[in-house]
Design a protein around this motif. Structure first.
Motif, short mmCIF file in Angstrom:
data_model
loop_
_atom_site.label_atom_id
_atom_site.label_comp_id
_atom_site.label_asym_id
_atom_site.label_seq_id
_atom_site.Cartn_x
_atom_site.Cartn_y
_atom_site.Cartn_z
N LEU B 9 0.83 -1.18 0.00
CA LEU B 9 0.00 0.00 0.00
C LEU B 9 0.87 1.23 0.00
O LEU B 9 2.00 1.22 0.42
CB LEU B 9 -0.89 0.03 1.24
CG LEU B 9 -1.99 -1.02 1.27
CD1 LEU B 9 -2.67 -0.97 2.61
CD2 LEU B 9 -2.98 -0.79 0.18
N HIS B 10 0.30 2.28 -0.45
CA HIS B 10 0.94 3.59 -0.34
C HIS B 10 1.16 3.89 1.14
O HIS B 10 0.31 3.60 1.94
CB HIS B 10 0.01 4.62 -0.97
CG HIS B 10 0.72 5.88 -1.33
ND1 HIS B 10 0.97 6.88 -0.42
CD2 HIS B 10 1.25 6.31 -2.50
CE1 HIS B 10 1.58 7.86 -1.00
NE2 HIS B 10 1.77 7.57 -2.26
N GLN B 14 -5.11 5.72 3.02
CA GLN B 14 -6.00 6.12 1.95
C GLN B 14 -7.30 5.37 2.07
O GLN B 14 -7.36 4.32 2.66
CB GLN B 14 -5.44 5.71 0.59
CG GLN B 14 -4.15 6.34 0.22
CD GLN B 14 -3.65 5.72 -1.04
OE1 GLN B 14 -3.91 4.55 -1.28
NE2 GLN B 14 -2.92 6.44 -1.83
N ASP B 16 -10.34 3.29 0.18
CA ASP B 16 -10.25 2.25 -0.83
C ASP B 16 -10.29 2.82 -2.25
O ASP B 16 -9.61 2.33 -3.14
CB ASP B 16 -11.39 1.25 -0.65
CG ASP B 16 -11.10 0.35 0.53
OD1 ASP B 16 -12.05 -0.21 1.08
OD2 ASP B 16 -9.92 0.24 0.89
N GLU B 19 -7.05 4.17 -3.21
CA GLU B 19 -6.10 3.09 -3.43
C GLU B 19 -6.28 2.51 -4.82
O GLU B 19 -5.32 2.25 -5.53
CB GLU B 19 -6.34 2.04 -2.34
CG GLU B 19 -5.51 0.82 -2.44
CD GLU B 19 -6.03 -0.21 -1.45
OE1 GLU B 19 -6.51 0.18 -0.40
OE2 GLU B 19 -5.96 -1.39 -1.79
#
Lengths: 263, 287
Positions: B9-10, B14, B16, B19
């Protein structure tokens, strides 16, 4: 060219509103040039609205941004801790009718909301305790049963009283002609409930006679607080009956609290 | 954060949707659809432009530099010169060089949309646990107690409120459903009202983040209620409830007090204390 703005030849168009420029205005000041900075452009009326900043001063504390915007309610919660404490302490003095002058500049609804909520919780919980203690005196084998219904009745009665009674007095006094403010009424009745919180703690004592004494003293103090402050707010002597009725209502509330919760 | 995802993930938190969008923009690969795609409804011919990014709303995304579209509803003829002439069967959607923008799919988003349910549940559960560790447990490495819960969610508070209501309802001997209703209403409405109170006093908080935080701070009271249900002695109940009450208030204190003007700190904290004391009283009193 400017003359045509004040008396346009368009009144015959469908849906146009004819310009309201009467003849006497023109004859009384014929030399005034049509100035588009003011409205109506050709007369000297409405001069007070020249500068937009003046418009904001006419109602100094009302920045109502709509019913659903939080920022329009923050003006009623603009109090600090020490101010709230000061108001709470002064609500305990039943004989000086100067509470309304204290809250006049900055009435707050924080007191109303949280004092009534605290009162609901206190009388529901202590009422259960007190009922248990009383029934244990008469019958040593009763077991503790928490009646959740106390919370419902407490919430309904206290919130109803604190919201509806000031509203009723507001409408009554508006009908009778005096110019009163609803927020100050709510503030006044809210702080008047504080004394009941303190008396509720004393009402746990399971002796019936002492309970009645306590509730009558507390109820009378709160009622005279409301009555005196209402009288000093209305400032007109033929509305004395209103203040007396508020006194009686507050006493009625105190007796109701005693009889339902601390029986 | 969960480390068991197939795609990292970043680092910042965030939602969804964000994302999915980031994954699409960073991984322009595409996915074969599960069924043969329907015939494209509108074609915007492109000559040699880079392929348009696949979009969620296919009808909204013509590439900016194409010439005017030829008449619609034709399935083949005036298509790109880059692609070979298409047979009446629409070209396979596997390549993004097609200019058809109808129904091009989600790119690589199915990694979270088509993942097994257990993965989703596990991810949410681990987020709940990490939020709990951040908020409730004493953590000397907590960087700023006032900024707890950047990655807030509402599942945790929901579980804790319902769990507390259920425990109180189980412990009650009479009027069980009323007890649950009162407890649930008190906690849910109380969280909303507490947040509104801070906002009205001129404080700065995010509404749902505050709801989330107040819900997570109920966790110690949940444990207290569970212990009280199992052990019926009044003295033990009072001690346990007092301890968990102090713990809950300690957890909620930094967040609430930094949200308002310091002169109004007590005004913002008192209702929190009131709510937790009333819940504690309910726990002691219900038996």
């Amino acid at each position: 060219m400017e003359e045509s703005f004040s008396n346009p030849a368009t009144s015959h168009f469908l849906g146009s509103v004819p310009a309201v420029v009467t003849e006497d205005k023109k004859t009384s000041s014929p030399e005034v040039p049509a100035n588009l900075q003011i409205f109506p452009p050709n007369s000297q009326g409405y001069q007070t609205l020249v500068a937009p900043s003046d418009g904001g001063e006419q109602q100094p504390s009302n920045n109502w941004k709509g019913f659903f915007s939080i920022s329009s309610y923050t003006q009623y919660f603009n109090v600090d801790t020490d101010i709230v404490l000061n108001r709470l302490i002064s609500s305990l003095y039943p004989t000086s009718g100067d509470f309304v002058s204290k809250i006049d500049a900055n009435p707050d609804l924080y007191g109303l909301v949280w004092i009534s909520t605290t009162l609901v919780f206190v009388i529901a919980s202590l009422g259960n305790c007190a009922t248990y203690l009383m029934s244990r005196r008469s019958d040593p084998n009763t077991s503790w049963a928490f009646d959740v219904n106390y919370l419902n009745v407490a919430a309904g009665s206290i919130y109803g009283y604190a919201l509806i009674v000031p509203l009723g007095y507001y409408f009554l006094l508006q009908y009778l002609g005096s110019n009163v403010s609803l927020v100050r009424f709510w503030c006044l009745w809210g702080y008047s409930l504080f004394i009941f919180i303190l008396t509720s703690f004393l009402l746990i004592i399971p002796i019936e006679f002492i309970r009645w004494i306590i509730i009558l003293i507390g109820g009378a103090a709160s009622a005279s607080f409301v009555g005196l402050n209402l009288r000093s707010y209305i400032q007109s002597n033929d509305l004395m009956i209103v203040a007396i009725s508020a006194f009686v209502l507050q006493l009625g509330l105190s007796i109701f609290i005693k009889m339902w919760f601390f029986a | 954060m969960s480390h068991s995802d197939t795609i990292p993930l970043h680092p910042s938190s965030q939602s969804d949707i964000d994302e999915i969008e980031n994954l699409i923009n960073s991984y322009p690969s595409s996915v074969l659809p599960a069924r043969p795609p329907s015939p494209p409804r509108a074609f915007i011919p492109i000559s040699s432009n880079p392929p348009p990014p696949p979009s969620f709303i296919p009808s909204n995304l013509p590439p900016p530099s194409i010439p005017k579209p030829t008449p619609l509803l034709s399935s083949a003829p005036s298509v790109t010169s880059a692609a070979p002439p298409k047979p009446p069967v629409p070209p396979p959607r596997g390549s993004t060089s097609t200019s058809g923008i109808a129904g091009s799919g989600f790119g690589s988003a199915p990694n979270t949309l088509t993942e097994p349910v257990w993965d989703t549940v596990k991810r949410d559960l681990s987020r709940i646990v990490s939020n709990l560790k951040l908020v409730v447990f004493p953590n000397p490495f907590r960087e700023d107690p006032g900024k707890a819960l950047r990655d807030w969610d509402l599942w945790g508070p929901f579980f804790f409120i319902v769990f507390l209501g259920l425990i109180l309802s189980w412990s009650a001997s009479v009027k069980k459903s009323e007890v649950f209703a009162v407890a649930f209403a008190l906690l849910a409405a109380g969280a909303v009202i507490l947040t509104l109170n801070v906002l009205l006093l001129g404080g700065h908080i995010i509404f749902f983040q505050s709801l989330s935080l107040l819900g997570y701070c109920l966790f110690p009271l949940d444990i207290g209620a569970l212990i009280c249900m199992l052990k019926g002695n009044v003295i033990i109940k009072v001690v346990v409830v007092a301890f968990t009450l102090a713990w809950s208030s300690w957890a909620a204190y930094p967040f609430m007090s930094t949200a308002v003007n310091p002169r109004r700190k007590a005004l913002a904290l008192y209702p929190v204390l009131l709510m937790y004391v009333s819940v504690g009283f309910l726990i002691i009193a219900i038996d």
